[in-house]
Design an enzyme around this catalytic site. Structure first.
Site, PDB file in Angstrom:
ATOM      1  CG  ASN A 106      -1.831   1.176   1.323  1.00  0.00           C
ATOM      2  OD1 ASN A 106      -2.338   1.625   0.297  1.00  0.00           O
ATOM      3  ND2 ASN A 106      -2.094   1.667   2.523  1.00  0.00           N
ATOM      4  CG  HIS A 108      -0.696   6.123   4.348  1.00  0.00           C
ATOM      5  ND1 HIS A 108      -2.076   6.014   4.320  1.00  0.00           N
ATOM      6  CD2 HIS A 108      -0.410   6.969   5.364  1.00  0.00           C
ATOM      7  CE1 HIS A 108      -2.585   6.780   5.270  1.00  0.00           C
ATOM      8  NE2 HIS A 108      -1.601   7.366   5.923  1.00  0.00           N
ATOM      9  CB  SER A 135       4.671   5.310   4.325  1.00  0.00           C
ATOM     10  OG  SER A 135       4.994   6.305   5.264  1.00  0.00           O
ATOM     11  CG  ASP A 144      -2.866   3.062   6.537  1.00  0.00           C
ATOM     12  OD1 ASP A 144      -2.782   2.351   5.516  1.00  0.00           O
ATOM     13  OD2 ASP A 144      -3.671   3.997   6.647  1.00  0.00           O
TER      14      ASP A 144
HETATM   15  C1  GAR Z   1      -2.572   8.571  -2.897  1.00  0.00           C
HETATM   16  O1  GAR Z   1      -2.011   9.664  -2.229  1.00  0.00           O
HETATM   17  C2  GAR Z   1      -2.580   7.356  -1.993  1.00  0.00           C
HETATM   18  O2  GAR Z   1      -1.473   7.240  -1.189  1.00  0.00           O
HETATM   19  C3  GAR Z   1      -3.799   7.638  -1.178  1.00  0.00           C
HETATM   20  O3  GAR Z   1      -4.748   8.035  -2.129  1.00  0.00           O
HETATM   21  C4  GAR Z   1      -4.073   8.779  -3.145  1.00  0.00           C
HETATM   22  C5  GAR Z   1      -4.521   8.264  -4.478  1.00  0.00           C
HETATM   23  O4  GAR Z   1      -4.277   9.186  -5.479  1.00  0.00           O
HETATM   24  N1  GAR Z   1      -4.198   6.475  -0.434  1.00  0.00           N
HETATM   25  C6  GAR Z   1      -4.667   6.542   0.812  1.00  0.00           C
HETATM   26  O5  GAR Z   1      -4.875   7.587   1.396  1.00  0.00           O
HETATM   27  C7  GAR Z   1      -4.946   5.203   1.431  1.00  0.00           C
HETATM   28  N2  GAR Z   1      -5.119   5.345   2.846  1.00  0.00           N
HETATM   29  P1  GAR Z   1      -4.518   8.819  -7.019  1.00  0.00           P
HETATM   30  O6  GAR Z   1      -5.901   8.196  -7.137  1.00  0.00           O
HETATM   31  O7  GAR Z   1      -4.408  10.133  -7.729  1.00  0.00           O
HETATM   32  O8  GAR Z   1      -3.446   7.849  -7.423  1.00  0.00           O
END
Ligand code: GAR
Length: 196
Positions: A106, A108, A135, A144
């Site tokens: 994942n 984060h 991360s 997480d």
């Molecule tokens: C990213 O920043 C990812 O790390 C986060 O969602 C975003 C997706 O962006 N994930 C989380 O927060 C999971 N807890 P994207 O759809 O533009 O790739």
């Protein structure tokens, strides 16, 4: 060559970056399928690059466990070496995590264990911290809480809004994720060491 299934829920900008990375002949991984839990905008990137995709909405199932089993069935059809949660915004049932561990990663948008959960960037802004981070972790059954494979600090700049900060974090996330996958491929990171 590692095969990847990438799961998304939203815009998929990190997915798009990974698709671009994996198109380099020298990159040691290929995305074999993209999955989503909803009609995510990012599925368009899969379509544009002729990567097969599947959608398994939670609302189509009576229980999260049934949803998880169908999601797992779809993922496993592709026999991936790694499954990447890239903005996948639902918690996976424990059964799914156990079936895929330790091959489930994942990304984060925070410096874990700081600011876990679905609103990491907003939480960091509200806490008024001077720096947050990005991360890449192995997913375990917590939120997480899994082993951290890579992370990097990112400053919160004066005048940052949530979106500006998140965009700067995502730039780092993309690099960390691409690098972690490369290090798994070349054996620098040995996922077997994280198997329970
Ligand atoms: C990213 O920043 C990812 O790390 C986060 O969602 C975003 C997706 O962006 N994930 C989380 O927060 C999971 N807890 P994207 O759809 O533009 O790739």
């Amino acid at each position: 060559m590692l095969s990847l299934v990438v799961l998304i829920s939203g815009g998929g900008s990190n997915l798009a970056a990974l698709i671009a990375e994996a198109e380099h002949a020298s990159y040691p991984a290929r995305i074999v399928a993209v999955g989503a839990d909803r009609d995510a905008d990012g599925l368009l990137f899969a379509e544009q690059h002729e990567i097969p995709s599947f959608t398994v909405p939670l609302s189509s199932f009576e229980t999260r466990e049934e949803w998880g089993r169908e999601l797992l069935r779809q993922i496993e059809q592709w026999r991936p070496d790694l499954v990447i949660l890239s903005g996948f915004m639902r918690l996976l049932p424990a059964e799914v995590v156990r079936a895929l561990a330790p091959r489930l990663l994942n990304t984060h948008p925070a410096y874990l264990p700081e600011f876990p959960g679905a609103h990491a960037v907003r939480d960091a802004m509200q806490a008024g911290v001077a720096q947050t981070g990005a991360s890449v972790i192995i997913v375990d059954e917590g939120v997480d809480t899994g082993p951290i494979l890579a992370q990097e600090r990112i400053p919160v700049l004066p005048g940052d809004g949530e979106d500006e900060l998140h965009e700067r974090i995502k730039v780092v996330e993309r690099r960390l994720l691409a690098d972690v996958i490369r290090r798994i491929a070349d054996g620098t990171i040995r996922l077997e060491e994280y198997a329970r």
